[in-house]
Design an enzyme around this catalytic site. Sequence first.
Site, PDB file in Angstrom:
ATOM      1  CB  SER A 575      54.362  70.396  69.218  1.00  0.00           C
ATOM      2  OG  SER A 575      54.867  71.600  68.732  1.00  0.00           O
ATOM      3  CG  HIS A 690      56.146  70.450  63.880  1.00  0.00           C
ATOM      4  ND1 HIS A 690      56.944  70.436  65.002  1.00  0.00           N
ATOM      5  CD2 HIS A 690      54.918  70.847  64.315  1.00  0.00           C
ATOM      6  CE1 HIS A 690      56.242  70.816  66.066  1.00  0.00           C
ATOM      7  NE2 HIS A 690      55.013  71.069  65.675  1.00  0.00           N
TER       8      HIS A 690
END
Length: 716
Positions: A575, A690
């Site tokens: 991320s 995610h």
Amino acid sequence: MKRTFIRAMATAAASIALGTSMTPAAAQTTAPASTTGVPDESTDPFIWLEEARSDRALDWVRAENARTEAELTADPRFETLKAEALAILDSDDRIPYVGFARDGMYNFWQDKANPKGILRRTTLESYRTDEPEWETVLDVDALAAAEGREWVYGGMTCLPPEGRHCMVALSDGGKDATVMREFDRVTKSFVEGGFTLPESQGGITWIDKDTLLVGRDFGEGTLTESLYPYTARIWKRGQDISQAQEIFRGEPTDVSAGVYLLRDKDGVERARLAYRGLSFHEREYQLWKDGEWVVLDLPKKAAPYGLVDDQVLISTDVDWSVGGQTFPADSIISASLDEWKADPNNAKRTLVWAPGERQTKQGAAITSDGLYVGLLDNVRGKVVRFDRANGAWQQQELDLPENATIGIGSSDDLTDTLMLNVTDFLSPTRLFLYDGETQNLEALKSSPVLFDAAGATVEQHEAISADGTAIPYFIVKPAGMKGSGNTPTLLTGYGGFQVPRLPGYLGTTGKLWLERGGAYVLANLRGGGEFGPGWHQTAIRENKQRTWDDFIAVAEDLVERGFTTPDNLGIQGGSQGGLLVGTAFTQRPDLFDAAIVQIPLFDMLRYHEIGRGASWIGEYGDPRIAEQRAWIEPYSPYQKLNEDKDFPKPFYITSTADDRTHPAHGRKAAARMKANGDDYLYYEDMVGGHSGGVDNEQRARLLALQNVYLLRQLAD
């Protein structure tokens, strides 16, 4: 003592922040002055990969996955690594973490028999035993099979205090966006004809059993530039959602806006608050008073924190001068609830706690009789209890293990008890039950020993960054590590969104990496939250390069101290950490020989156009504005891949279903390297959002791919 905690804040942040930030998100509030210089189809030949599920893009993904799998799964170590990872992930003696509820202790559990997971409950008495008796409340595997969907459980939001009426969030394949359905925890079933919401970002709050406060996608004109809701409606049972009454509206330029309730321990609504995101790290709050919304006179980096003993708590990330007083950044302030509701901008304010040198608060919980705040003290964990007696705040530090990371878990609003998680790099994680009345710390559970830590050691060092700032880092040295400088070493960090990276039991990393002679390094970079909001704010927007400088400085220090060499040094991050790794290997390709770039941001000149990128403008800046583009362009890794440099062979890992950091970032980076004739690997998880895979088999496969890559690059 009356109890509530503003859990809506953490919930909103979890679905919006790039990583695991506990700070709610927001975006640019003014239109960009210029869009000159933002790449488009005429200057970027790989923009077509930004279409997440187009046939052309998915065909490209399948071809890349096949190439990567052929290379890595053929390695004779792959199956062993996968089996070791899966054994840990499926282990029945993992700690089953629980949350307190009126009807029991709840746990969500995934294993080989339940890959998608089951929500189950037990009693505290049973939980204390080695073999608790569990009652299944919701079987996600059975639900997914019955409906033919790749459901991923996204949690329950229940009506306090009983918690019988709930809305269950279900994600299709791991996306942040969820569908929501009404569930009855007494009958353990979905309510026929109950509340149902289609797939969207946003959430709900129960007002009563027949009324919801809803922030969702209501159609045109209800989502921000960042694709989050900015309106709130009251939805009554029996109404069509289109009939729900709008009670608050932010601005389209907000990232998100909404309404939530402040309740006491009996579930009684004591106040109604609205918020508007003004930047990722800034919010405006409003209080419902006498039939209208009143803007609260708070710093934009301050927020309501909770309700204790009829005292409203406020936390600030900046120095706050008000009423002749100055409250330092990161402090906790209180005001009488009645005074605050009567005159929210002039109520008397009192300091509850202020940080000492290199201290910051990290998590909090409120029980029936106390406020417990977790602290980081030079990246070491502490917990302090606060009570209000005779009109004054008193505090007491809990007697807990030293030199460990201590996390506050769930708390009970009926008793003065809470769960505490204690961990470090080499010791199995332990779970304790703390009784505030007796001050007894009861050991409840412990993780099994997952790897052989005999002979391994942990050291803390400091590297000096480009501007002279000392950057601390931990190195976990495997048994037998020599000072010859050629130990395979994996360096990781984060450095963004005020998220701290803390020591924790290495588990699969210990088994798959340390046991094979690798060293592990965790860097505490500026931009993170290890030392409070100042540590974060000094490395955002125009100063974001400081984060990348810190990471490079730690890498250089590892080499200078003789721990490793560039040929044996690899980096990994996901991320924001994926952007960190991308900047590191493109700015200093000579310093690394492996780079795992997970679910990254990478094209920083178009990130605002991809997925929900516009929500992070407060962290990085807006590349549509010339002045801000000048901060971003020098480090944007995607554009750096055009340079004639000898890059290390990176391994990009993304997810098709990731609707937060879009897979296009990793896709485009790989495609550009291929066009340039550079060596790389690319793997896209075609199910899972995610946070990665949706079940343990998938997670174990990803871990095995990564560790084969690291061993081939750094150890062979």
